[in-house]
Design a protein around this motif. Structure first.
Motif, PDB file in Angstrom:
ATOM      1  N   ILE A 251       0.953  -1.053   0.005  1.00  0.00           N
ATOM      2  CA  ILE A 251       0.108   0.008  -0.012  1.00  0.00           C
ATOM      3  C   ILE A 251       1.011   1.358   0.000  1.00  0.00           C
ATOM      4  CG2 ILE A 251      -1.706   1.239   1.244  1.00  0.00           C
ATOM      5  CD1 ILE A 251      -2.086  -1.560   2.692  1.00  0.00           C
ATOM      6  N   LYS A 252       0.705   1.840  -0.942  1.00  0.00           N
ATOM      7  CA  LYS A 252       1.414   3.221  -1.177  1.00  0.00           C
ATOM      8  C   LYS A 252       0.817   4.557  -0.936  1.00  0.00           C
ATOM      9  CE  LYS A 252       5.380   1.114  -3.879  1.00  0.00           C
ATOM     10  NZ  LYS A 252       5.927   1.438  -5.199  1.00  0.00           N
ATOM     11  N   ILE A 253       1.085   5.450   0.026  1.00  0.00           N
ATOM     12  CA  ILE A 253       0.680   6.794   0.215  1.00  0.00           C
ATOM     13  C   ILE A 253       1.154   7.759  -0.252  1.00  0.00           C
ATOM     14  CG2 ILE A 253       0.010   8.401   2.100  1.00  0.00           C
ATOM     15  CD1 ILE A 253      -0.330   5.715   3.791  1.00  0.00           C
ATOM     16  N   TRP A 254       0.659   8.588  -1.223  1.00  0.00           N
ATOM     17  CA  TRP A 254       1.378   9.720  -2.307  1.00  0.00           C
ATOM     18  C   TRP A 254       1.212  10.890  -1.659  1.00  0.00           C
ATOM     19  CZ3 TRP A 254       4.545   7.280  -5.602  1.00  0.00           C
ATOM     20  CH2 TRP A 254       4.305   5.987  -6.047  1.00  0.00           C
ATOM     21  N   ASP A 255       1.804  12.018  -1.337  1.00  0.00           N
ATOM     22  CA  ASP A 255       1.663  13.281  -1.358  1.00  0.00           C
ATOM     23  C   ASP A 255       0.768  13.920  -2.601  1.00  0.00           C
ATOM     24  OD1 ASP A 255       2.269  16.337  -1.474  1.00  0.00           O
ATOM     25  OD2 ASP A 255       2.839  16.012   0.295  1.00  0.00           O
ATOM     26  N   THR A 269       0.218 -10.818   2.038  1.00  0.00           N
ATOM     27  CA  THR A 269       1.070 -11.783   1.183  1.00  0.00           C
ATOM     28  C   THR A 269       0.584 -11.908   0.014  1.00  0.00           C
ATOM     29  OG1 THR A 269      -0.250 -13.405   2.446  1.00  0.00           O
ATOM     30  CG2 THR A 269       1.753 -12.779   3.488  1.00  0.00           C
ATOM     31  N   GLY A 270      -0.527 -11.090  -0.452  1.00  0.00           N
ATOM     32  CA  GLY A 270      -1.159 -11.150  -1.799  1.00  0.00           C
ATOM     33  C   GLY A 270      -1.358  -9.680  -2.340  1.00  0.00           C
ATOM     34  N   SER A 271      -1.821  -9.585  -3.426  1.00  0.00           N
ATOM     35  CA  SER A 271      -2.122  -8.375  -4.189  1.00  0.00           C
ATOM     36  C   SER A 271      -3.145  -7.485  -3.453  1.00  0.00           C
ATOM     37  CB  SER A 271      -2.621  -8.312  -5.512  1.00  0.00           C
ATOM     38  OG  SER A 271      -1.533  -9.052  -6.348  1.00  0.00           O
ATOM     39  N   VAL A 272      -2.943  -6.170  -3.296  1.00  0.00           N
ATOM     40  CA  VAL A 272      -4.095  -5.542  -2.407  1.00  0.00           C
ATOM     41  C   VAL A 272      -5.231  -4.997  -3.534  1.00  0.00           C
ATOM     42  CG1 VAL A 272      -4.390  -3.206  -1.091  1.00  0.00           C
ATOM     43  CG2 VAL A 272      -2.333  -4.682  -0.843  1.00  0.00           C
ATOM     44  N   LEU A 273      -6.379  -5.726  -3.356  1.00  0.00           N
ATOM     45  CA  LEU A 273      -7.159  -5.637  -4.485  1.00  0.00           C
ATOM     46  C   LEU A 273      -8.470  -4.323  -3.958  1.00  0.00           C
ATOM     47  CD1 LEU A 273      -8.143  -9.438  -4.847  1.00  0.00           C
ATOM     48  CD2 LEU A 273      -6.440  -7.963  -6.144  1.00  0.00           C
ATOM     49  N   VAL A 283      -8.696   0.412   5.587  1.00  0.00           N
ATOM     50  CA  VAL A 283      -9.014  -0.888   5.738  1.00  0.00           C
ATOM     51  C   VAL A 283      -8.836  -1.442   4.423  1.00  0.00           C
ATOM     52  CG1 VAL A 283     -10.915  -2.663   6.035  1.00  0.00           C
ATOM     53  CG2 VAL A 283     -10.885  -0.344   7.149  1.00  0.00           C
ATOM     54  N   THR A 284      -7.990  -2.565   4.045  1.00  0.00           N
ATOM     55  CA  THR A 284      -7.759  -3.128   2.887  1.00  0.00           C
ATOM     56  C   THR A 284      -8.207  -4.564   2.749  1.00  0.00           C
ATOM     57  OG1 THR A 284      -5.415  -3.603   4.070  1.00  0.00           O
ATOM     58  CG2 THR A 284      -5.516  -1.572   2.618  1.00  0.00           C
ATOM     59  N   GLY A 285      -8.345  -4.978   1.648  1.00  0.00           N
ATOM     60  CA  GLY A 285      -8.704  -6.414   1.154  1.00  0.00           C
ATOM     61  C   GLY A 285      -7.754  -7.047   0.255  1.00  0.00           C
ATOM     62  N   SER A 286      -7.272  -8.199   0.527  1.00  0.00           N
ATOM     63  CA  SER A 286      -6.319  -8.809  -0.466  1.00  0.00           C
ATOM     64  C   SER A 286      -6.649 -10.198  -1.053  1.00  0.00           C
ATOM     65  CB  SER A 286      -5.025  -8.715   0.502  1.00  0.00           C
ATOM     66  OG  SER A 286      -3.968  -9.748  -0.236  1.00  0.00           O
ATOM     67  N   SER A 287      -5.697 -10.642  -2.213  1.00  0.00           N
ATOM     68  CA  SER A 287      -5.934 -11.841  -2.511  1.00  0.00           C
ATOM     69  C   SER A 287      -5.206 -12.953  -1.510  1.00  0.00           C
ATOM     70  CB  SER A 287      -5.138 -11.969  -4.033  1.00  0.00           C
ATOM     71  OG  SER A 287      -3.816 -11.759  -3.881  1.00  0.00           O
ATOM     72  N   ASP A 288      -4.879 -12.558  -0.351  1.00  0.00           N
ATOM     73  CA  ASP A 288      -4.370 -13.430   0.453  1.00  0.00           C
ATOM     74  C   ASP A 288      -5.701 -14.055   1.512  1.00  0.00           C
ATOM     75  OD1 ASP A 288      -4.869 -11.331   2.228  1.00  0.00           O
ATOM     76  OD2 ASP A 288      -2.695 -11.012   2.670  1.00  0.00           O
TER      77      ASP A 288
END
Length: 531
Positions: A251-255, A269-273, A283-288
């Motif tokens: 997960i990347k946070i950009w200015d 441990t999987g892609s952040v979908l 809150v994130t959900g993943s292919s893991d």
């Protein structure tokens, strides 16, 4: 008034005072029964006559009647006039009406300040729109004074900022919000400042709308430079930052201003979908198969939810409720008491393929699946309500608000639905591959697809069954070199992410037209960031 007295007075209206020929010249008064003549309708002007011996006696007769009239009480005078009017004919009523109308008009805006009620006059005029306010300023100097001292142009702009997101956004971006919502005791510009500001705001709005229609924009590009697998699956932004979920598990946070990468969160441990954040958590959900809760400021993992058996494809949370969906064909409804206290309320089953997307409000939970259906569930009871059928292939995305559901499918179409009756209101065609992401507001639908294109559609026209299909797509934006996975937009910009490992910011507010071809981005605005 006594009936006898009234009848006598009516008779006096036609009194005839005749001079006697006797030496003492004492007047002889003869009472004559009144006669009213209603004119005949002709092609010429309407005329009537009063029966009396001579024109010369009218003034004397009138004076006698007025003397008697002045002796009566106001109630008696009103009763007498009503009786008198009832004996007249229609054209006479018209003359009386014309005479009374200006007498009954009151300039209350001028009269109220004279009674020390300036605030009431200001309040009345504060409900006017801009065109009416301009007209009111021209009525007279007193109206102009009330408008100026009441700062009514300032109040009009404040009302627009409170009720219209476009006005609010402009006030923040152009820095004139600092002159609003301040009382008269603080240092504020005069009313003339706000009067001259209003047309400038209107011009800005017209320019922005024209930029959307014509596809004029400035473009900024973030190169995410993923370590292994490429692709940005999801994003969300605000005025300060962009948070993105990547195929490389991070997960990347950009200015948002400098486009620099501020922070990288790792743990999946999987892609952040999918992801969503508020002022406290991400809150994130993943292919893991897991859902993780992160502190939005520190990036610390606060909670990990292990429930789904396969990839978590989408999630939404609001007001203590979260809904997640998965490739395992199920929908999970969660109670969020706090970031660390999240409990499973109910599991919804019914779809026959992966559930790709969910959305909800206080009334309904809406889910869409690879089984070609959209299902509607009650938010309060979690009971099934209805199925929306129409797409010919699996559904990849949707948004739900009020009664409207807009969905995108691998049949390359977008459909608009009435959630209450289940009717399909419109089918939008134009994308050449799977429609992967879709968002709408009060004016537009913006869609992104696997053909690498972003399309802007006219929502109001799409809801009008009389609008030709050829008028619905306002603009097609082509800059991504890969599949468009996710987008979000507001009144001023679109931010999109793609399989090409970039995040693009399409700015429709700050547009430089020098040497720009309509619908394309000036190359000088590209920004490449490596982190």
């Amino acid at each position: 008034m006594e009936p006898e007295m009234e009848d006598k007075t009516l008779e006096l209206m036609n009194i005839s005072v005749m001079d006697s020929q006797t030496a003492d010249r004492s007047p002889k008064i003869t009472l004559i029964k009144p006669t009213f003549i209603c004119p005949q309708v002709t092609n010429g002007p309407l005329t009537g006559s009063r029966k009396r011996p001579s024109e010369g006696n009218y003034e004397k007769e009138k004076d006698v009647c007025i003397q008697l009239f002045d002796l009566w009480s106001e109630a008696d005078q009103v009763e007498f006039v009503e009786h008198l009017i009832s004996r007249m004919c229609h054209y006479q009523h018209g003359h009386i009406n014309s005479y009374l109308k200006p007498m009954l008009q009151r300039d209350f805006i001028t009269a109220l300040p004279a009674q020390g009620l300036d605030h009431i006059a200001e309040n009345i005029l504060s409900f006017l729109d801009a065109r009416s306010l301009c007209s009111a300023e021209l009525v007279c100097k007193e109206w102009q004074r009330v408008i100026s001292e009441g700062m009514l142009w300032k109040k009009l702009i404040e009302r627009m900022v409170r009720t219209d997101p476009l006005w609010k956004g402009l006030s923040e971006r152009h820095q004139w919000e600092k002159y609003l919502f301040k009382n008269r005791t603080t240092e504020v510009p005069p009313n003339s400042y706000y009067r001259s500001l209003y047309p400038k705001i209107i011009q800005d709005i017209e320019t922005i709308e024209a930029n959307w229609r014509c596809g004029r924009h400035n473009l900024q590009r973030i190169q995410c430079r993923s370590e292994n697998s490429k692709g940005v699956y999801c994003l969300q932004y605000d005025d300060e930052k962009i948070i993105s979920g990547l195929r490389d598990n991070s997960i990347k946070i950009w200015d948002k201003q400098t486009l620099e990468c501020l922070k990288i969160l790792t743990g999946h441990t999987g892609s952040v979908l999918c992801l969503q954040y508020d002022e406290r958590v991400i809150v994130t959900g993943s292919s893991d198969s897991t859902v993780r809760v992160w502190d939005v400021n520190s990036g610390e993992v606060l909670n990990t939810l292990i429930h789904h058996n396969e990839a978590v494809l989408h999630l939404r949370f609001c007001n203590g409720l979260m809904v997640t969906c998965s490739k395992d064909r199920s929908i999970a409804v969660w109670d969020m008491a706090s970031p660390t206290d999240i409990s499973l309320r109910r599991v919804l089953v019914g779809h026959r393929a992966a559930v790709n997307v969910v959305d909800f409000d206080d009334k309904y939970i809406v889910s869409a699946s690879g089984d070609r259906t959209i299902k509607v569930w009650s938010t309060s009871t979690c009971e099934f309500v209805r199925t929306l059928n129409g797409h010919k292939r699996g559904i990849a995305c949707l948004q739900y608000r009020d009664r409207l559901v807009v969905s995108g499918s691998s049949d390359n179409t977008i459909r608009l639905w009435d959630i209450e009756c289940g009717a399909c209101l419109r089918v939008l065609e134009g994308h050449e591959e799977l429609v992967r992401c879709i968002r709408f507001d009060n004016k537009r639908i913006v869609s992104g697809a696997y053909d690498g294109k972003i399309k802007v559609w006219d929502l109001q026209a799409a809801l009008d069954p009389r609008a030709p299909a050829s008028t619905l797509c306002l603009r097609t934006l082509v800059e991504h070199s890969g599949r468009v996975f996710r987008l979000q937009f507001d009144e001023f910009q679109i931010i999109s992410s793609s399989h090409d490992d970039t995040i693009l910011i399409w700015d429709f507010l700050n547009v430089s037209t020098n040497g720009q071809t309509e619908g394309r981005s000036p190359s000088r605005t590209y920004t490449y960031i490596s982190r």
